[in-house]
Design a protein around this motif. Structure first.
Motif, PDB file in Angstrom:
ATOM      1  N   PRO A  87      42.640  61.312  10.690  1.00  0.00           N
ATOM      2  CA  PRO A  87      42.817  62.738  11.031  1.00  0.00           C
ATOM      3  C   PRO A  87      43.097  62.983  12.515  1.00  0.00           C
ATOM      4  O   PRO A  87      43.845  63.894  12.864  1.00  0.00           O
ATOM      5  N   LEU A  88      42.537  62.179  13.376  1.00  0.00           N
ATOM      6  CA  LEU A  88      42.815  62.330  14.809  1.00  0.00           C
ATOM      7  C   LEU A  88      44.273  62.041  15.113  1.00  0.00           C
ATOM      8  O   LEU A  88      44.881  62.689  15.967  1.00  0.00           O
ATOM      9  N   LEU A  89      44.832  61.066  14.414  1.00  0.00           N
ATOM     10  CA  LEU A  89      46.238  60.717  14.612  1.00  0.00           C
ATOM     11  C   LEU A  89      47.160  61.781  14.038  1.00  0.00           C
ATOM     12  O   LEU A  89      48.124  62.197  14.692  1.00  0.00           O
ATOM     13  N   THR A  90      46.875  62.216  12.827  1.00  0.00           N
ATOM     14  CA  THR A  90      47.751  63.197  12.181  1.00  0.00           C
ATOM     15  C   THR A  90      47.692  64.555  12.877  1.00  0.00           C
ATOM     16  O   THR A  90      48.690  65.276  12.883  1.00  0.00           O
ATOM     17  N   ASN A  91      46.565  64.896  13.474  1.00  0.00           N
ATOM     18  CA  ASN A  91      46.474  66.148  14.233  1.00  0.00           C
ATOM     19  C   ASN A  91      47.418  66.157  15.427  1.00  0.00           C
ATOM     20  O   ASN A  91      47.819  67.222  15.889  1.00  0.00           O
ATOM     21  N   ASP A  92      47.749  64.985  15.935  1.00  0.00           N
ATOM     22  CA  ASP A  92      48.677  64.877  17.057  1.00  0.00           C
ATOM     23  C   ASP A  92      50.093  64.516  16.613  1.00  0.00           C
ATOM     24  O   ASP A  92      50.910  64.103  17.431  1.00  0.00           O
ATOM     25  N   GLY A  93      50.361  64.587  15.318  1.00  0.00           N
ATOM     26  CA  GLY A  93      51.708  64.309  14.812  1.00  0.00           C
ATOM     27  C   GLY A  93      51.992  62.844  14.578  1.00  0.00           C
ATOM     28  O   GLY A  93      53.141  62.442  14.469  1.00  0.00           O
ATOM     29  N   GLY A  94      50.962  62.029  14.489  1.00  0.00           N
ATOM     30  CA  GLY A  94      51.150  60.604  14.288  1.00  0.00           C
ATOM     31  C   GLY A  94      50.485  60.107  13.028  1.00  0.00           C
ATOM     32  O   GLY A  94      49.957  60.880  12.238  1.00  0.00           O
ATOM     33  N   ARG A 141      51.108  49.486  12.214  1.00  0.00           N
ATOM     34  CA  ARG A 141      52.237  50.112  12.901  1.00  0.00           C
ATOM     35  C   ARG A 141      51.874  51.568  13.127  1.00  0.00           C
ATOM     36  O   ARG A 141      51.520  52.281  12.189  1.00  0.00           O
ATOM     37  N   LEU A 142      51.940  51.978  14.383  1.00  0.00           N
ATOM     38  CA  LEU A 142      51.760  53.388  14.693  1.00  0.00           C
ATOM     39  C   LEU A 142      53.025  54.130  14.316  1.00  0.00           C
ATOM     40  O   LEU A 142      54.134  53.641  14.545  1.00  0.00           O
ATOM     41  N   GLU A 143      52.843  55.300  13.750  1.00  0.00           N
ATOM     42  CA  GLU A 143      53.965  56.085  13.237  1.00  0.00           C
ATOM     43  C   GLU A 143      54.038  57.435  13.950  1.00  0.00           C
ATOM     44  O   GLU A 143      53.084  57.866  14.591  1.00  0.00           O
ATOM     45  N   GLY A 144      55.157  58.115  13.766  1.00  0.00           N
ATOM     46  CA  GLY A 144      55.325  59.465  14.295  1.00  0.00           C
ATOM     47  C   GLY A 144      55.152  59.525  15.798  1.00  0.00           C
ATOM     48  O   GLY A 144      55.592  58.637  16.527  1.00  0.00           O
ATOM     49  N   ALA A 145      54.471  60.560  16.259  1.00  0.00           N
ATOM     50  CA  ALA A 145      54.276  60.757  17.695  1.00  0.00           C
ATOM     51  C   ALA A 145      53.491  59.620  18.331  1.00  0.00           C
ATOM     52  O   ALA A 145      53.653  59.348  19.519  1.00  0.00           O
ATOM     53  N   CYS A 146      52.675  58.928  17.557  1.00  0.00           N
ATOM     54  CA  CYS A 146      51.845  57.844  18.107  1.00  0.00           C
ATOM     55  C   CYS A 146      52.676  56.648  18.574  1.00  0.00           C
ATOM     56  O   CYS A 146      52.276  55.945  19.495  1.00  0.00           O
ATOM     57  N   LYS A 147      53.816  56.418  17.937  1.00  0.00           N
ATOM     58  CA  LYS A 147      54.577  55.206  18.285  1.00  0.00           C
ATOM     59  C   LYS A 147      55.188  55.272  19.676  1.00  0.00           C
ATOM     60  O   LYS A 147      55.447  54.245  20.273  1.00  0.00           O
ATOM     61  N   PRO A 183      52.236  57.417  25.346  1.00  0.00           N
ATOM     62  CA  PRO A 183      51.791  56.512  26.411  1.00  0.00           C
ATOM     63  C   PRO A 183      50.322  56.085  26.260  1.00  0.00           C
ATOM     64  O   PRO A 183      49.912  55.081  26.825  1.00  0.00           O
ATOM     65  N   SER A 184      49.561  56.816  25.493  1.00  0.00           N
ATOM     66  CA  SER A 184      48.145  56.479  25.275  1.00  0.00           C
ATOM     67  C   SER A 184      47.923  55.638  24.029  1.00  0.00           C
ATOM     68  O   SER A 184      46.777  55.413  23.636  1.00  0.00           O
ATOM     69  N   SER A 185      48.976  55.162  23.397  1.00  0.00           N
ATOM     70  CA  SER A 185      48.831  54.454  22.121  1.00  0.00           C
ATOM     71  C   SER A 185      47.994  53.183  22.243  1.00  0.00           C
ATOM     72  O   SER A 185      47.230  52.859  21.336  1.00  0.00           O
ATOM     73  N   THR A 186      48.094  52.475  23.350  1.00  0.00           N
ATOM     74  CA  THR A 186      47.292  51.264  23.528  1.00  0.00           C
ATOM     75  C   THR A 186      45.807  51.625  23.576  1.00  0.00           C
ATOM     76  O   THR A 186      44.981  50.951  22.966  1.00  0.00           O
ATOM     77  N   GLN A 187      45.486  52.697  24.266  1.00  0.00           N
ATOM     78  CA  GLN A 187      44.102  53.162  24.337  1.00  0.00           C
ATOM     79  C   GLN A 187      43.621  53.600  22.955  1.00  0.00           C
ATOM     80  O   GLN A 187      42.495  53.310  22.570  1.00  0.00           O
ATOM     81  N   THR A 188      44.476  54.289  22.230  1.00  0.00           N
ATOM     82  CA  THR A 188      44.122  54.733  20.874  1.00  0.00           C
ATOM     83  C   THR A 188      43.818  53.531  19.992  1.00  0.00           C
ATOM     84  O   THR A 188      42.834  53.524  19.257  1.00  0.00           O
TER      85      THR A 188
END
Length: 91
Positions: A22-29, A44-50, A53-58
């Protein structure tokens, strides 16, 4: 030696990732599980997550931490970007 087989990890990994999704989908990922091999969860990170710039931290501070808490402290997460599958022998 890791105490779980790759097959035994599938359901617990899915359940753990559902907690953070839910944290990912709330941000479009989103996140997809590609494979589990030797206590490594390939995703694989999808959508906005891919492209975030914070994807490594996520991945490390969010998703991997959740997996370590829920399953085992030695589990690891690896993000496979589109086109990078050839760099990993499991694909």
């Amino acid at each position: 030696m890791f105490p779980f087989s790759d097959k035994e990890l599938q359901k617990p990994v899915e359940k753990s990732i559902e907690k953070i999704r839910p944290l990912l989908t709330n941000d479009g990922g989103d996140i997809s599980i590609l494979a589990i091999k030797d206590a490594k969860v390939y995703v694989r990170l999808e959508g906005a997550c891919k492209t975030c710039p914070s994807s490594t931290q996520t991945l490390k501070n969010g998703i991997e931490r959740q997996l370590k808490e829920d399953i085992h402290p030695d589990i690891e997460i690896i993000n496979i970007r589109y086109g990078e599958e050839k760099n990993y022998p499991i694909f």
